[in-house]
Design an enzyme around this catalytic site. Sequence first.
Site, PDB file in Angstrom:
ATOM      1  N   ARG A   1      -6.265 -16.106   6.747  1.00 42.75           N
ATOM      2  CA  ARG A   1      -6.040 -16.562   7.995  1.00 42.75           C
ATOM      3  C   ARG A   1      -6.732 -17.880   7.889  1.00 42.75           C
ATOM      4  NH1 ARG A   1      -7.706 -11.727  11.537  1.00 42.75           N
ATOM      5  NH2 ARG A   1      -7.976 -10.884   9.388  1.00 42.75           N
TER       6      ARG A   1
ATOM      7  N   LYS B   1       1.000  -1.120  -0.035  1.00 39.12           N
ATOM      8  CA  LYS B   1      -0.093  -0.054  -0.152  1.00 39.12           C
ATOM      9  C   LYS B   1       0.946   1.371  -0.210  1.00 39.12           C
ATOM     10  CE  LYS B   1      -3.591  -2.499   2.475  1.00 39.12           C
ATOM     11  NZ  LYS B   1      -2.753  -3.836   2.836  1.00 39.12           N
TER      12      LYS B   1
END
Length: 162
Positions: free
Chosen positions: A140, A13
Amino acid sequence: MKEKGKKIFLDLKFHDIPNTMKSAVKAAVKDNVWMMTIHVSDFEGMRQCAEIAKEEAERLNIEKPIIVGVKRAKLAEKSGIDGVVCSAKEVDKIVEACGKDFVTVCPGIRPQSAAVGDQKRVVTPAQAIQNGAHYMVVGRPITQAENPKQSAIDIVKEIENA
């Protein structure tokens, strides 16, 4: 990873002044990154990132990486970057506003059997595909699984059965 033929998604980012962002993108292109993220904040910085990625890829005779912005799809599209990171729940609106070729990268993907965790706007892999997502980010549910390989296989099966 590159030596094993894997595609690299550089999710840093980038967010800085235009010259610094441009330098970061240029370095990522030299490393033959497949996709990277930048913040959608400064139009000129985004425009320069799109431009340097194209120029550097042409100079090196490699495929230009996909650059996706974080938030503000219309501004991102106008700047010339390739797409945005967004919830799969927003893909239809983004396609309507920016066209079907504007890339959507969707985090918060959770298979039916996975816990939602701290994600607020989750969808299943099948829902993301039905909504038109180009790419899904599944973290995850795989990395924290007892058997990550089996979890990934199960997710692929869920997608194939969509």
